[in-house]
Scaffold this active site. Structure first.
Site, PDB file in Angstrom:
ATOM      1  N   LYS A 147       0.638  -1.098   0.144  1.00  0.00           N
ATOM      2  CA  LYS A 147       0.000  -0.234  -0.101  1.00  0.00           C
ATOM      3  C   LYS A 147       0.935   0.934   0.181  1.00  0.00           C
ATOM      4  CE  LYS A 147      -2.856   2.595   3.058  1.00  0.00           C
ATOM      5  NZ  LYS A 147      -3.835   2.371   4.511  1.00  0.00           N
TER       6      LYS A 147
ATOM      7  N   LYS B 206      -9.522  13.026   8.374  1.00  0.00           N
ATOM      8  CA  LYS B 206      -9.214  12.057  10.136  1.00  0.00           C
ATOM      9  C   LYS B 206      -8.974  13.689  11.134  1.00  0.00           C
ATOM     10  CE  LYS B 206      -5.948   8.722   8.519  1.00  0.00           C
ATOM     11  NZ  LYS B 206      -6.365   7.407   9.231  1.00  0.00           N
TER      12      LYS B 206
ATOM     13  N   ASP C 167       1.621   6.467   5.646  1.00  0.00           N
ATOM     14  CA  ASP C 167       0.205   5.836   5.048  1.00  0.00           C
ATOM     15  C   ASP C 167       1.493   4.671   3.603  1.00  0.00           C
ATOM     16  OD1 ASP C 167      -1.047   4.632   5.473  1.00  0.00           O
ATOM     17  OD2 ASP C 167      -2.574   5.697   4.443  1.00  0.00           O
TER      18      ASP C 167
ATOM     19  N   ASP D 191     -12.200   6.861   4.237  1.00  0.00           N
ATOM     20  CA  ASP D 191     -10.693   6.436   5.137  1.00  0.00           C
ATOM     21  C   ASP D 191     -10.662   5.250   4.850  1.00  0.00           C
ATOM     22  OD1 ASP D 191      -8.033   6.998   6.764  1.00  0.00           O
ATOM     23  OD2 ASP D 191      -9.412   7.623   8.752  1.00  0.00           O
TER      24      ASP D 191
ATOM     25  N   ARG E 148      -7.409   0.019   1.271  1.00  0.00           N
ATOM     26  CA  ARG E 148      -8.072  -1.360   0.995  1.00  0.00           C
ATOM     27  C   ARG E 148      -8.802  -1.024  -0.637  1.00  0.00           C
ATOM     28  NH1 ARG E 148     -12.631  -1.865   5.249  1.00  0.00           N
ATOM     29  NH2 ARG E 148     -10.591  -0.990   6.585  1.00  0.00           N
TER      30      ARG E 148
END
Ligand code: BES
Ligand code: ZN
Ligand code: ZN
Length: 485
Positions: A251, A263, A274, A333, A337
């Site tokens: 990712k 967020k 991230d 958010d 996935r």
């Protein structure tokens, strides 16, 4: 990066010699250094109870013109690899060692696992992210350190040092600014790594190709961003006699604002990290190329930026990605996935890997479940899960298996699409429902999912043998798995 060499005899001729001393050795007066004078010193320290060899105990002594740092590592039967690396970090970062340019390290034995711990305790333990710090003048002048480890040189040791360089690369990518480590930057890093390697073939899907081919989940996540989304794939053929590829997918969210489900303060500040899954894949690529592994591997990174703005994708909307399933966006958010689902579906269809490992900072729930020292592992295949956990134990990138079971699919059903990108709500089993979402795109290819949300980054300094910031988690695990399978 320090220069690390090996020699079979301790010479005590460097600026400092760090001697690892188990407390059992002190008690039995049976030392690993064949040096009479030093043995006498330790014996007298021991009888005065000044040095016992307890774990983490440091005691500097001078030996003629040289400095020796006795570093206690405690009782041998209680010693574990993680603890040893942590103790070594403490010794290497102590003022005694820090100031020296030449360092000799004398381990208590020369088993492979000890030497690995020494190398990693040094390279990983002393890593620091200093790019944006104005260095004091004396530090500017310090040249590269020279480290010599007392152990009969083996080919494997140089490889262990090389693996640490992959970890360092991943940490640098994660630590740097989100607007420096963009998709374009990551692509150029990958291009450099494979340059001149004819057995590595690159495919880059930019916005145009992602659109043409219908990777609309990936594109949806990137809609609010000015930056180019990219799916970057390297097909590495180290063993042309076989057609059996392991795919590793990371990712790569270069920044995760959360999107319109923004967020809050306290959660957004570290979201440049991230892309730690992608960084781990890039680090593993560096290692595989430099070790010239005779294995077949597909490296893939799905890169996007989850930004906000009038163009950003919206909660409640439905998208259909490459896998053909329609997805309700329950929360913008839960973007990782979506990108991974398209990447996995694309690999399965076009590259047909024999197995897939994905690695991602996927859920806050994983941090709640397991904390910071073990990543979560979810799999659809027991044998594969066991192999990855074995590699995890060998590499000290620790993983703990969480369940995946048939009823899980009920939890990501949507009222008006095939599935949705959120699960039970209130964070219940958030790691499992995220994994279940990914599983739906694997077409039953043996698959292991690694959720590294807790392990990729250290917010309060000094966890295990890491300083502040990125840990490079996953590089050693992936490299070890790929080497052995
Ligand atoms: N990148 C985050 C997960 C994360 C959290 C990584 C903390 C590192 C530290 C991910 O994209 C995310 O925001 N997940 C949500 C999912 C939820 C909305 C279903 C989460 O975990 O809260
Ligand atoms: Zn998110
Ligand atoms: Zn995210």
């Amino acid at each position: 990066m320090a220069v690390i060499n090996f020699r079979s005899q301790a010479k005590f001729d460097k600026g400092i010699s760090v001697v690892l001393v188990p407390s059992d050795h002190v008690r039995s007066k049976h030392y690993n250094f064949s040096h009479r004078e030093l043995s006498a010193i330790v014996n007298s320290l021991s009888s005065n109870r000044q040095f016992t060899g307890a774990d983490g105990e440091l005691f500097p002594v001078s030996l003629k013109k040289n400095l020796v740092l006795l570093a206690g590592i405690g009782e041998l039967k209680k010693l574990d690899g993680t603890g040893l690396r942590t103790t070594l970090r403490k010794a290497f970062l102590s003022g005694f060692v820090k100031k020296q340019k030449d360092i000799e390290i004398i381990p208590h034995d020369s088993t492979e696992s000890t030497i690995k711990a020494v190398i990693e305790g040094y390279v990983i333990g002393t890593y620091g992210w200093k790019k944006y710090m104005t260095p004091p003048i004396e530090e500017k002048q310090t040249k590269e350190k020279h480290v010599v480890i007392v152990a009969p040189a083996k080919a494997g040791y140089a490889q262990m040092v090389a693996v640490c360089e992959g970890v360092t690369l991943a940490r640098d990518l994660v630590n740097d600014n989100a607007d420096v480590v963009t998709s374009t930057h990551i692509e150029s890093v990958i291009r450099k790594l494979i340059q001149g390697h004819k057995n590595a073939k690159l495919e880059v899907l930019n916005k145009r190709e992602l659109t043409q081919k219908g990777l609309d989940l990936h594109l949806a996540v990137n809609k609010g961003s000015q930056k180019e989304p990219k799916l970057i794939i390297v097909k590495y053929t180290g063993d042309p006699s076989r057609q059996n590829y392991t795919a590793v997918v990371g990712k790569g969210m270069t920044f995760d604002t959360g999107g319109l489900n923004l967020k809050p303060t306290g959660h957004i500040e570290t979201m440049r990290t991230d892309m730690s899954g992608a960084a781990a894949v890039v680090g593993a690529l560096k290692n595989v190329v430099s070790l010239r592994l005779k294995k077949n591997i597909i490296f893939a990174v799905g890169i996007a930026e989850n930004a906000i703005g009038s163009r950003a994708y919206k909660p409640g909307d439905v998208y259909k990605g490459y896998g053909g399933k329609t997805v309700e966006i329950g929360n913008t958010d839960a973007e990782g996935r979506l990108v991974l689902a398209d990447a996995i579906a694309y690999l399965v269809k076009n590259y047909k890997p024999a197995r897939i490992i994905d690695i991602a900072t996927l859920t806050g729930a994983c941090v709640v479940a397991l904390g910071y020292d073990y990543c979560g592992l979810v799999s659809n295949n027991d044998d594969f899960a066991r192999e990855v956990i074995h590699a995890s134990n060998e590499s000290d990138d620790r993983a703990w298996r969480l369940p995946s079971y048939p009823q899980m699919k009920e939890y990501i059903k949507s009222q008006y699409a095939d599935i949705k990108n959120v699960g039970l709500g209130k964070g219940a089993a958030g790691t499992l429902t995220a994994a279940e979402f990914l599983r739906q795109f694997t077409q039953d290819t043996p698959w292991v999912h690694l959720d590294i949300a807790g392990t990729a980054y250290v917010e309060s300094a000094g966890r295990l043998y890491y300083g502040f910031g990125a840990t490079g988690f996953g590089v050693r695990l992936l490299t070890e798995y790929l080497k052995e399978n």
